[in-house]
Design a protein around this motif. Structure first.
Motif, PDB file in Angstrom:
ATOM      1  N   ILE A   1      -6.923   7.365   0.680  1.00 50.52           N
ATOM      2  CA  ILE A   1      -6.583   7.128  -0.725  1.00 50.52           C
ATOM      3  C   ILE A   1      -6.280   5.643  -0.928  1.00 50.52           C
ATOM      4  O   ILE A   1      -6.741   5.026  -1.887  1.00 50.52           O
ATOM      5  CB  ILE A   1      -5.404   8.028  -1.152  1.00 50.52           C
ATOM      6  N   GLY A   2      -5.542   5.070   0.017  1.00 50.54           N
ATOM      7  CA  GLY A   2      -5.250   3.630  -0.050  1.00 50.54           C
ATOM      8  C   GLY A   2      -6.523   2.810  -0.104  1.00 50.54           C
ATOM      9  O   GLY A   2      -6.635   1.858  -0.889  1.00 50.54           O
TER      10      GLY A   2
ATOM     11  N   ASN B   1       0.836  -1.215   0.000  1.00 50.21           N
ATOM     12  CA  ASN B   1       0.000   0.000   0.000  1.00 50.21           C
ATOM     13  C   ASN B   1       0.862   1.252   0.000  1.00 50.21           C
ATOM     14  O   ASN B   1       0.598   2.203  -0.734  1.00 50.21           O
ATOM     15  CB  ASN B   1      -0.873   0.056   1.258  1.00 50.21           C
TER      16      ASN B   1
ATOM     17  N   THR C   1      -3.916   9.770   3.651  1.00 50.34           N
ATOM     18  CA  THR C   1      -3.147   8.757   2.918  1.00 50.34           C
ATOM     19  C   THR C   1      -3.888   7.425   2.938  1.00 50.34           C
ATOM     20  O   THR C   1      -3.996   6.749   1.919  1.00 50.34           O
ATOM     21  CB  THR C   1      -1.753   8.585   3.572  1.00 50.34           C
TER      22      THR C   1
ATOM     23  N   VAL D   1      -8.195   3.228  -3.531  1.00 47.95           N
ATOM     24  CA  VAL D   1      -7.466   2.487  -4.571  1.00 47.95           C
ATOM     25  C   VAL D   1      -7.827   0.999  -4.494  1.00 47.95           C
ATOM     26  O   VAL D   1      -7.947   0.320  -5.511  1.00 47.95           O
ATOM     27  CB  VAL D   1      -5.929   2.687  -4.389  1.00 47.95           C
TER      28      VAL D   1
ATOM     29  N   ARG E   1       2.374   1.659  -3.456  1.00 45.67           N
ATOM     30  CA  ARG E   1       1.385   2.098  -4.438  1.00 45.67           C
ATOM     31  C   ARG E   1       1.029   3.568  -4.254  1.00 45.67           C
ATOM     32  O   ARG E   1       0.732   4.286  -5.180  1.00 45.67           O
ATOM     33  CB  ARG E   1       0.083   1.308  -4.244  1.00 45.67           C
ATOM     34  N   ASN E   2       1.044   3.962  -3.006  1.00 42.53           N
ATOM     35  CA  ASN E   2       0.535   5.260  -2.615  1.00 42.53           C
ATOM     36  C   ASN E   2       1.686   6.149  -2.194  1.00 42.53           C
ATOM     37  O   ASN E   2       1.588   6.896  -1.228  1.00 42.53           O
ATOM     38  CB  ASN E   2      -0.353   4.951  -1.382  1.00 42.53           C
TER      39      ASN E   2
END
Lengths: 229, 302
Positions: free
Chosen positions: B197-198, B16, B194, B201, B19-20
């Motif tokens: 957003i994770g 994660n 954060t 996604v 990716r983020n």
């Protein structure tokens, strides 16, 4: 295995999706649920998954009383049910093998059981040679077979399929139906919501027809669909 | 949760972050800034407390007696003073000792001038008690008490030193708590963003996990791991910087500001970091944990 007693579901808009549904599905049955678009078929599936709450009535799935089931225990219900959807719902960034293994990891299956079980499922759906492929590299029919393998990998008591052939051509649709029938022969209770009258008529399974949120026919020996598509 | 599942969740948490990475990076930097300031204030406050304690040890009130007072009366006065709770110890200096000390201090190299006094003691009547305190903040109280005693002519003390020191320590404490509280809030907000957003996604994956029958803990664990790792990295970086910079800064201050004379006025890095390292790491991990918990309560409902 599945019992609905006087189940009604009204959405917040006020439109009744289901009205006074009474349905008993025995262990090991194969049942088609058919009806026009908006007749309430998908609402029924979502009620069985407890994605929705009924407005009234009682629902039992595998001896669990859904109306009283606590949120923290919902995972136990979901483990009794394998679900297959029209849009496959595969993880695009994972291989065929990983998509199926994912379902076992999620329910915290013992690590050493994962590989043999996943390979056995891939063999059942005829995709053993494509275990390393990614969903985008597969045809629609193949993707749906992966989805079925994922739904069955944890040996659920019930397999709920919402329009599993909705995106497939007739040849692939028949392939999928054969796999579902095989799962049923292995003892899984299978409930298939579909529009595909041709398949329903040909397979001669129990068929429940819903129209405008109510059951208008329940034919034990299969077929007999009386609504117009 | 099984050990194999823990491994899986840890791996997903690390994935994660990767990716983020932009948001993870921003969160790490914010936490790092927060912990850096916290660490710096921590070191300053700890050093102030240390200096304050050192000064307190040497802070004393001197009392001189009225003329013609007898030795018995001086002893009795000493007993009355010694029993007070704020008094650490009491030292008696006779007039002769006072003159000897004075000579030693001010006539060094001018012994002849000192000898010119002969047997006369210019500090006759300057016998005194030096009273050392356990707690400098109680100085005013003691002075009031001493001034009220019979047989005491004069009380010498440094009012400003004690008050100023405790005032500065309190002020630094308040300023640092305020700044750290603001930064804590900002850090938690950024971690929360954060993680949000994770979650978005991985929305599809979470939906599938829920349908398959994942427990709440299993769905949430990778995000908690993500928050904790961000917190851990965010706190480890500033602690490492402070650790390597501390001795240099102390040396610089000691050399630059003569007030401090030598580095013995400061705490050693061991004394600071044996507290700061665990506190900062717990703080960072705590921020990561809280930030991710807040988000998951809001966004990940099974």
């Amino acid at each position: 295995m599945i019992i609905l007693e006087n189940v009604s579901k009204k959405y917040s808009s006020g439109n009744p999706a289901l009205e006074n549904i009474n349905l008993h599905i025995e262990k090991g049955e194969f049942v088609f649920i058919v009806g026009t678009s908006g007749s309430g078929k998908s609402t029924l599936i979502r009620l069985l998954m407890k994605e929705l709450e009924p407005t009234s009535g009682k629902i039992y799935v595998n001896q669990r009383f859904l109306n009283k089931i606590r949120r923290s225990k919902l995972c136990n219900l979901r483990r009794d049910i394998g679900a297959v959807f029209q849009d496959f719902r595969l993880l695009e960034d994972r291989s065929v093998y990983d998509n199926i293994a994912f379902a076992m990891k999620v329910v915290e299956a013992p690590t050493k059981k994962i590989r043999p079980q996943v390979l056995s499922m891939l063999s059942m759906v005829g995709l053993l040679d494509k275990y390393g492929k990614f969903p985008k590299e597969l045809s629609g029919g193949e993707q749906q077979r992966v989805a079925i393998a994922r739904a069955l990998v944890n040996n659920p008591a019930i397999l709920l399929c919402d329009e599993p052939t909705g995106n497939l051509d007739p040849e692939n649709s028949w392939e999928i139906m054969k796999i579902l029938e095989e799962a049923n022969n292995r003892g899984t209770t299978v409930v298939v919501v579909t529009h595909n009258i041709e398949i329903v008529e040909a397979m001669k399974k129990r068929t429940v027809t819903i129209n405008n949120g109510t059951i208008i026919s329940d034919v034990k020996a299969g077929g007999g669909v009386i609504y117009e598509n | 949760m099984k050990i194999s599942s823990m491994g899986y969740c840890m791996k997903q948490g690390v994935k994660n972050i990767h990716r983020n990475r932009m948001f993870s990076f921003a969160s790490i930097i914010t936490i790092a800034a927060c912990i850096f300031l916290f660490g710096a204030f921590f070191a300053v406050v700890m050093n102030f407390r240390f200096m304050f304690a050192e000064l307190e040890k040497n802070l004393c009130v001197t009392v001189f007696f009225t003329e013609g007072i007898s030795d018995e009366e001086i002893t009795k006065l000493g007993e009355n003073i010694r029993i007070r709770p704020e008094v650490d110890r009491l030292e008696y200096t006779s007039a002769d000792e006072a003159w000897e000390n004075y000579k030693a201090q001010y006539f060094e190299g001018y012994e002849a001038a000192a000898d010119s006094f002969g047997d006369d003691n210019p500090l006759e009547g300057s016998s005194s008690y030096e009273i050392y305190l356990k707690d400098a903040s109680k100085q005013e109280e003691l002075v009031t008490f001493l001034k009220g005693l019979d047989g005491i002519r004069q009380v010498n003390y440094s009012a400003s030193t004690a008050n100023n020191l405790s005032d500065i320590a309190v002020l630094i404490g308040y300023v640092s708590i305020t700044i750290i509280a603001i930064l804590l809030g900002v850090s938690i907000f950024l971690i929360s963003n954060t993680i949000t957003i994770g979650v978005s996604v991985r929305k599809e994956e979470i939906a599938i996990m829920k349908l398959i029958g994942a427990t709440d803990t299993f769905v949430r664990a990778p995000f908690i791991v993500e928050g904790i790792i961000i917190g851990l990295i965010g706190s480890a970086i500033p602690v490492a910087i402070l650790y390597f910079a501390y001795d240099h800064v102390i040396e610089y201050i000691a050399a630059r500001f003569t007030l401090f004379g030598s580095s013995s006025w400061f705490l050693s890095s061991y004394d600071i970091f044996r507290y700061l390292i665990p506190v900062a790491l717990i703080l960072g991990i705590g921020m990561g944990f809280i930030g991710s918990r807040i988000t998951l309560r809001k966004h990940v409902k099974i």
